[in-house]
Design an enzyme around this catalytic site. Structure first.
Site, short mmCIF file in Angstrom:
data_model
loop_
_atom_site.label_atom_id
_atom_site.label_comp_id
_atom_site.label_asym_id
_atom_site.label_seq_id
_atom_site.Cartn_x
_atom_site.Cartn_y
_atom_site.Cartn_z
N GLU A 207 -1.64 5.73 -5.05
CA GLU A 207 -0.49 5.59 -4.14
C GLU A 207 0.66 6.53 -4.47
OE1 GLU A 207 2.45 2.09 -2.33
OE2 GLU A 207 0.61 1.57 -3.40
N LYS A 223 -1.15 -1.22 1.37
CA LYS A 223 -1.07 -2.68 1.46
C LYS A 223 -2.22 -3.15 2.34
CE LYS A 223 1.72 -4.57 -0.25
NZ LYS A 223 1.73 -5.16 -1.62
#
Length: 396
Positions: A207, A223
């Site tokens: 990420e 997410k």
């Protein structure tokens, strides 16, 4: 707070630098020139300290809208690590419970220059043995914390909170080769290591917390998780719960960037794209913005740290819930680790990240909690995220 000058580090054996984001063509010929280490107990603003230290050593990041050109005769760049506790402090929130790795600083800045010296071979993993992992909370305690977050959402205190658990395992041997192996995990966009005198960090993060790419600030929140099977991918794409949770964090990241962006420049370039990390599907979006005139690194770090995908919404209210519910501090996890240089920022979010002290390895994993979360499923998701990291660390 401690600072090392060139004469203090020049005598150390030169090894291959594998800091996440370090230029690939430079890694074999980098030497450490200066180092800043800071703990939250030292006081002060870690974001300002980082910017000032970098400027003092030739890396000026005072105006990201007009980035300076690299000096071919100067330093190459710097590793930058900022813990979640330091990020919370910079954002004005509670830092949470004490870290289980007190030897690990909360801010590390290491400046590198080029050298003609040949790097030493990476140390072999002879005698490496990893003991049994011991969790800081039981599955029941984790599930109860999920229920407590759902109750807070029901009261209107928060909309979403990311809960993180910790585990530790004793080891014998040199942990650095084991930590370096994490970079080989599929999807480890920020794979690499950073080490100190009595600590080390290994990262396999997919990420992007914040990067400066083509004159724009970019963040890529992740997410939403499912097993990396065809059915898992279909389930992730069809899940209203996962999409609502994801969009909530994308909106939070848009607001974070808007605080430091040129008016009207924030945009969502990609929404809910499904990517693979090891044996998991995860949903990722890309949010970008043009930096406002005069925006410096310190203000940028205050705006985006800690990352919205590992805190929740609203961010400060989520940090208060995290501090109240998590049994130990987040240590090396859920912070920032990467590379900065003239005209360049590339910081990953330290998920899938392990820290070593003199005796134990430490690992964190968790997930975002919404009103629709099932406590048992959240406990299982955290275990699934930790499993590939645990397996690779245990390899001889």
């Amino acid at each position: 707070m401690s600072e090392n000058e060139p004469h203090g580090v020049e005598a150390l054996p030169l090894g291959m630098i594998d800091v996440p984001g370090a230029p690939a063509g430079c890694r074999a010929r980098l030497v450490e020139r200066a180092r800043l280490q800071w703990w939250t107990a030292d006081g002060g603003d870690p974001a300002a300290l980082a910017q000032e230290f970098l400027a003092a050593h030739g890396i000026v990041l005072h105006d990201l809208a007009r980035p300076a050109r690299p000096d071919p005769d100067g330093v190459c760049g710097a590793a930058l690590y900022l813990s979640a506790a330091a990020g919370a402090r910079a954002a004005g929130g509670p830092p949470g419970p004490p870290s289980p790795v007190p030897a690990l600083p909360d801010l590390v800045v290491v400046v590198y220059a080029h050298t003609d010296r040949r790097p030493a071979a990476r140390p072999a993993a002879g005698g490496w043995r990893l003991g049994q992992w011991r969790d800081s909370w039981t599955p029941r305690q984790h599930a109860d914390a999920v229920s407590a977050v759902r109750a807070a959402i029901g009261r209107g205190d928060v909309y979403q909170v990311n809960l993180v658990g910790h585990a530790a395992a004793a080891y014998t041997g040199d942990p650095r080769p084991a930590l370096a192996r994490l970079a080989a995990l599929p999807g480890a966009r920020y794979g690499g290591t950073l080490t100190g005198a009595d600590w080390a960090i290994g990262c396999a993060s997919p990420e992007t917390l914040i990067a400066l790419e083509g004159g724009r600030l970019v963040t890529r929140p992740i997410k939403g998780t499912r097993p990396a099977t065809p059915a898992g991918r279909r389930d992730l794409l069809a899940s209203a719960k996962e999409r609502a949770e994801h969009v909530m964090i994308v909106d939070l990241e848009r607001n974070d960037l808007a605080r430091v962006a040129r008016t009207g420049s924030v945009r969502v370039d990609e929404l809910f794209a499904v990517r693979r990390w090891c044996d998991l599907w995860q949903a990722e979006s890309t949010v970008s913005a043009a930096p406002a005139d005069g925006l410096g690194l310190a203000a940028l770090l205050r705006a985006v740290c800690p990352g919205g995908s590992v805190t929740g919404a609203p961010k400060l209210a989520a940090l208060e819930r995290i501090a109240a519910l998590e049994p130990v501090g987040r240590g090396a996890s859920m912070g920032a680790l990467g590379w900065v240089g003239a005209g360049r920022i590339d910081l990953g979010l330290t998920i899938r990240t392990v820290a070593a002290d003199a005796q134990r390895l430490h690992l964190w994993a968790g997930g975002g909690i919404t009103w629709g979360s099932d406590p048992a499923a959240e406990v299982a998701e955290a275990a699934a995220k930790a499993a590939p990291v645990r397996a690779l660390l245990a390899a001889g």
